[in-house]
Scaffold this motif. Structure first.
Motif, short mmCIF file in Angstrom:
data_model
loop_
_atom_site.label_atom_id
_atom_site.label_comp_id
_atom_site.label_asym_id
_atom_site.label_seq_id
_atom_site.Cartn_x
_atom_site.Cartn_y
_atom_site.Cartn_z
N ARG A 48 -14.31 -29.76 -3.72
CA ARG A 48 -13.89 -28.62 -4.52
C ARG A 48 -13.35 -29.07 -5.85
NH1 ARG A 48 -9.74 -26.25 -5.33
NH2 ARG A 48 -8.62 -27.82 -4.18
N ARG A 57 -16.37 -22.73 -8.93
CA ARG A 57 -15.83 -22.27 -7.66
C ARG A 57 -14.93 -21.08 -7.89
NH1 ARG A 57 -14.91 -23.87 -2.09
NH2 ARG A 57 -15.67 -25.96 -2.40
N LYS A 58 -14.87 -20.29 -6.91
CA LYS A 58 -14.01 -19.12 -6.98
C LYS A 58 -12.56 -19.57 -7.16
CE LYS A 58 -13.76 -14.75 -4.52
NZ LYS A 58 -14.25 -14.08 -3.32
N LYS A 61 -7.12 -18.74 -3.94
CA LYS A 61 -6.49 -17.54 -3.45
C LYS A 61 -5.00 -17.62 -3.66
CE LYS A 61 -9.46 -17.87 0.41
NZ LYS A 61 -9.59 -17.80 1.83
N CYS A 66 -8.02 -22.48 -0.56
CA CYS A 66 -9.27 -22.51 -1.31
C CYS A 66 -10.39 -22.12 -0.38
CB CYS A 66 -9.53 -23.90 -1.86
SG CYS A 66 -9.98 -25.06 -0.57
N GLU A 67 -11.52 -21.94 -0.95
CA GLU A 67 -12.67 -21.67 -0.11
C GLU A 67 -13.17 -22.97 0.49
OE1 GLU A 67 -14.96 -17.82 -1.98
OE2 GLU A 67 -15.76 -19.82 -2.26
N TRP A 68 -13.46 -22.91 1.70
CA TRP A 68 -14.08 -24.10 2.28
C TRP A 68 -15.02 -23.68 3.40
CZ3 TRP A 68 -12.85 -25.31 7.45
CH2 TRP A 68 -11.76 -24.62 7.98
N TYR A 69 -15.98 -24.45 3.60
CA TYR A 69 -16.97 -24.14 4.61
C TYR A 69 -16.73 -24.99 5.84
CZ TYR A 69 -19.51 -21.37 1.25
OH TYR A 69 -19.85 -20.41 0.35
N SER A 174 -11.85 -13.67 4.96
CA SER A 174 -10.69 -14.55 4.96
C SER A 174 -9.64 -14.09 5.97
CB SER A 174 -10.08 -14.62 3.57
OG SER A 174 -9.66 -13.32 3.20
N SER A 179 -11.80 -20.44 6.79
CA SER A 179 -13.01 -20.95 6.18
C SER A 179 -13.88 -19.77 5.75
CB SER A 179 -13.79 -21.80 7.18
OG SER A 179 -14.19 -21.00 8.26
N VAL A 180 -14.77 -20.06 4.89
CA VAL A 180 -15.62 -19.00 4.35
C VAL A 180 -16.56 -18.45 5.41
CG1 VAL A 180 -17.47 -18.56 2.71
CG2 VAL A 180 -15.47 -19.87 2.01
#
Lengths: 573, 412
Positions: A48, A57-58, A61, A66-69, A174, A179-180
């Protein structure tokens, strides 16, 4: 990288990488022997950071997450595990090349990265901008999982749009998971086969170890996991702060049971086939995993005479299980039965013991008395091996160790400092509970008396060890088998003329999952004792070893079985 | 333990629990505490629908360990219990109650009182209604402690009174304790149950303040209300009350009648028999005989001189009057097979004679009448008695000899 030599065959400079880490020419597919030097050996845990700097990246939040997969998470897990294995002495190549490449291939095959958008799925581009982006037109779009390869690396990294299928990744997910794609991940209807799980991380590790033919069996690996030398339980503690876990992530990453041998092993086979791996490197008789070698190790650990090794080698040779073709893993080949090296070696030893001592609760004690008598007159040379003495010593140690293990099981702590909660609502309750647990642990810990702080025992390949320097005669390695052998035509053979088969007929594995069914009451106690010993060493159920024993016996007595000769004395089911 | 190599959270905690239980059964408190530390994390997975979940387990086990462990203190116990109170709102009052008991057992009466008062003021939505029973108990015990204070103040006052001091504040406080106690005690004894201590205290209060009617009503309710479980003590309290207030023999006898039915071996049976023997009514005397025979069926009465003398007196009197020998016959019928070995063996004869002459005398009277002059017991004792030249034995010997045919009629 930076491999600029001309190809020997076609003189072009157009290189790609095979899975084995070797360069091959894309023009003429000539494979070289040159392997890529890995420059950057880190799994980038926080890709990221890269993407954020490019503003793709978005935004973070509000809670600092953060966004994570999900597969980022698993990648982290694998990284940690590989590091731990390296600390245990596994060669660095495992982490830097093999595991890394396996993982990448997995991602590709399961269409989670490094691939074209699968047709028919709406894809949400990884990098979320307010305006829609055209996936194909940005060559420098970075891969999320930037594994030590630079961005413009060849065709292994085509479009790296992340195929998070179906619906948009929206705010609402979320709530269900940090995770996303957590909720998508758990959906039954999975396009990508072979969904990643925590036990599967161990399958990956074992597969890599097997590829490199490292001296670590699956039972060793799993034991190290349980003993805490390899991250598995609560490994999410090591996720960076910004990767928040909650909701369905817990189902994916939280482990609440010890890994099971069968499960990890079978998954490994599935995985190897799924990844379309070629035949693994040959297991030859100089490999640790070869039955001759493993038998030696287990004989030592079981405190049995070294001389038994001759016998195990003979059995191995006779039934041809020492051949590289038998031992080497060929993924996807359903016709050959796959080999569990540790179980196989243990079973061979059991068969040898049966050959020499019969183990019918009668003959072995007779032989022991006989050896004892001989020992009285035997003044020169080493002592003869007496089954009775060995039994006493082993039983004593085994009982002690088993008791310790049982207590450890009872004292196993599953939770860790990092709290987990299903949703933000439950957070305060979870934290309160955690605090109370800690208080209670302190309070009653003080009342426990002189309890030493639990130190993790140093990882060791051997659980039981015996030293010949002990003067109490509790080490049997050097003992001689002469007491139970006789000379016949210049050869030493067993005095025992009989043998009993564990089962007359093997079951069909497909029907009931096993080749044989072991019940303690149906078999002699000595046999059960021996199974119990190896069951402890390998940390698996006695029935697994029993199954393998049955298979070996059937191979060994193959001709006799079909002849139905009078050799089948004392047959039991 | 099975040599299973599979393990999950649930199984691991089950195994841990069994280790705790083993340690507790063997009173190895340190070991139990050790395993409890590993068990506590099951609180973090307390979704169980089992009858007894981890939080209750931990409360109960922790309490046991803290009670018995040599290094634990009251302070630790209190801090632990306070934590347990926050663990489960459904159990809040129960924990408070048990906490109070524990404090009382350790003599910390004031702390117990504070705890109970605090618990009394607890409110938690619908839980308050659900835990109504526990609340009543809490109030009852607080009432009991109020009684205890009242009692102490009463003692002080009486002492001061003797010394000529007057203490108005103590008196006021005493009355206030009375009011508080009376309210709560009255409430709890309304509920069917066994409330011996509460009843006694309440009656004590009522009697002191002169409310005898209320007291009598309470005791009657307690003894005769069929909703309440059969309770010998209820009748004993009633009897004692009636006796204190000089009630007629008739009412005393009726109070003891049910006691005889439910507890024939009760010590008051002697009083009962004494009253019945003296009655003019035949039925009552008949009952008296039944009562005393029934009491002596019990091993605890074997060496009770008073009981034997009651029986002896009554049996003798019947024999002399030559009326109602059939009463003896009826009573003796079901006993003649086992009383001889139970009471009148030769061994007992020797022992009774050596240890207690009066006992042997009374028993000899009975033996002589029931079993005749040739029975082992009588022969031995009377012989010894005559040898020792004790006068009454000689009289006895003559008596039995004279009335020997009676024995034949009884036993036949």
């Amino acid at each position: 990288r930076d491999f600029n030599e001309r190809c020997a065959q076609c003189s072009e400079v157009n290189w790609g990488l095979t899975d084995g880490g070797r360069f091959y020419c894309r023009s003429c597919h000539n494979v070289t022997e040159r392997t890529r030097e890995v420059v950057n050996t880190d799994f980038i845990s926080n890709a990221r950071i890269q993407t954020i700097s490019k503003g793709l990246r978005k935004q973070e939040k509000t809670d600092g997450g953060c966004e994570w997969y999900v597969c980022e998470g698993f990648q982290l897990v694998l990284k940690k595990q590989a590091e731990a294995l390296e600390a245990l002495g596994v060669c660095p190549q495992m982490k830097d090349e093999i595991l890394c490449n396996f993982w990448r291939r997995y991602l590709q095959k399961s269409k989670q990265a490094y691939c074209n958008r699968p047709a028919g799925e709406t894809v949400k581009a990884l990098s979320v901008c307010d305006s829609s982006t055209d996936v194909d037109s940005e060559p420098e779009r970075p891969s999320l999982l930037h594994l030590s390869l630079s961005e413009s690396e060849g065709d292994l990294q085509t479009d790296c749009s992340f195929a998070s299928s179906t619906s948009r990744v929206s705010e609402s997910t979320s709530v269900c998971s940090g995770s996303v794609d957590g909720s998508l991940y758990l959906m039954k209807n999975q396009r990508e086969k072979l969904r990643m799980t925590m036990p599967m991380t161990l399958s990956f590790c074992y597969m890599a170890l097997l590829w490199l033919r490292e001296p670590m069996t699956l039972s060793d690996l799993l034991r190290f996991v349980v003993e805490g030398h390899i991250p598995y339980l609560n490994v999410f503690q090591h996720f960076p702060e910004k990767m928040k876990l909650c909701g369905l992530d817990l189902k994916i990453f939280c482990v609440e049971s010890w890994p099971v041998y069968e499960e990890v092993y079978n998954k490994m086979l599935e995985l190897a086939a799924f990844l379309d791996l070629p035949r693994f490197p040959d297991i030859t008789d100089s490999c640790f995993l070869h039955p001759d070698m493993l038998c030696m190790k287990y004989l030592m650990e079981a405190n049995l005479p070294d001389e038994l090794h001759n016998w195990t080698c003979r059995v191995v040779k006779k039934i041809c299980i020492g051949e590289a073709d038998f031992l080497t893993l060929v993924p996807g080949n359903k016709s050959t039965r796959n080999v569990k090296y540790d179980v196989l070696a243990a079973a061979v030893i059991v068969v040898v013991l049966k050959l020499l001592f019969l183990l019918d609760d009668h003959y072995e004690w007779l032989l022991s008395d006989f050896a004892e008598e001989s020992n009285k007159n035997n003044k020169e040379g080493g002592p003869y091996f007496e089954f009775k003495k060995w039994y006493k010593v082993i039983k004593c140690s085994l009982d002690v160790e088993q008791k310790k293990l049982d207590e450890e099981r009872a004292k196993y702590l599953w939770r860790c400092e990092k709290p987990l909660f299903y949703s933000a609502k439950k957070k305060s309750k979870v934290l309160k509970r955690r605090q109370m647990v800690v208080n209670l642990q302190n309070q009653f810990g003080k009342l426990s008396g002189s309890v030493q702080p639990a130190e993790k025992p140093k990882p060791s390949s051997f659980q039981l060890s015996w030293s010949e320097e002990n003067t109490d005669g509790s080490c049997f390695h050097g003992h001689s088998l002469k007491g139970i052998l006789q000379e016949k035509c210049g050869l030493l053979t067993a005095m025992n003329p009989a043998y009993w088969l564990c089962t007359v007929k093997l079951c069909t594995e497909k029907l009931c999952g096993h080749l044989a069914h072991y019940r303690e009451v149906d078999f002699p106690q000595s046999y059960h004792f021996v199974l119990r010993l190896f069951s402890f060493i390998l940390r698996i159920q006695p029935s697994y070893i029993h199954d393998e024993v049955c298979v070996i016996e059937h191979k060994l007595f193959n001709k006799k079985l079909y002849k139905k000769s009078k050799y089948n004395t004392g047959l039991r089911k | 333990s099975s040599h299973e190599h599979k393990l999950n959270f649930k199984k691991s905690k089950e195994v841990c629990l069994s280790y705790i239980q083993d340690a507790m059964l063997q009173k190895q408190w340190k070991r139990a505490a050790e395993f409890l530390t590993f068990y506590t994390e099951s609180l973090e997975k307390d979704f169980s629908t089992q009858y007894m979940g981890p939080s209750e387990m931990i409360w109960r086990i922790g309490t046991e360990i803290l009670c018995h462990h040599s290094h634990s203190s009251m302070k630790e116990f209190n801090s632990f219990t306070e934590q347990m109170k926050t663990l489960g709102v459904k159990r809040y009052l129960k924990v408070c109650l048990e906490h109070a008991f524990h404090l009382l057992c350790n003599g910390l009466i004031d702390e117990a009182y504070q705890n109970l008062s605090l618990a009394e003021s607890w409110r938690f939505g619908e839980q308050t209604a659900i835990q109504d029973k526990e609340m009543k108990l809490i109030q009852a015990y607080r009432g009991l402690l109020d009684y205890y204070s009242w009692s102490k103040q009463k003692t002080i006052l009486l002492e001061h009174g003797q010394d000529g001091f007057e203490d108005l504040s103590v008196e006021q406080e005493m009355h206030s304790c009375f009011r508080k106690a009376a309210v709560n005690l009255k409430e709890i004894i309304k509920i069917p149950g066994v409330w011996d201590l509460f009843v006694k205290c309440y009656v004590d209060l009522l009697e002191f303040y002169g409310d005898h009617n209320e007291a009598r009503q309470v005791l009657n309710e307690y003894a005769y209300n069929s909703k309440f479980p059969a309770n010998p003590n209820a009748h004993v309290y009633l009897y004692q009350f009636l006796k204190r207030h000089g009630e007629s023999k008739k009412s005393l006898i009726s109070a003891l009648k049910i006691l005889h039915d439910i507890a024939p071996s009760h010590e008051l049976m002697i009083d009962f028999n004494t009253m019945l023997q003296k009655s003019k009514k035949r039925k009552k005397r008949r009952l008296g005989l039944e009562v005393i025979f029934a009491a002596l069926d019990y091993a605890g009465w074997k060496e009770n001189v008073k009981a034997w003398s009651c029986l002896a007196r009554q049996v003798k009197q019947i024999v002399i009057s030559e009326k109602h020998l059939d009463w003896i016959k009826q009573e003796w019928n079901s006993r003649k097979d086992w009383w001889p070995a139970f009471h009148f063996s030769r061994y007992l004869a020797k022992r009774n004679w050596q240890e207690n002459e009066s006992l042997s005398y009374e028993k000899a009277v009975v033996a002589g009448i029931l079993l005749g002059k040739d029975c082992k017991y009588f022969k031995y004792v009377s012989h010894q008695g005559c040898k020792a030249q004790v006068k009454r034995f000689r009289t006895l010997k003559k008596f039995v000899n004279k009335h020997n045919p009676v024995y034949l009629r009884i036993s036949g």
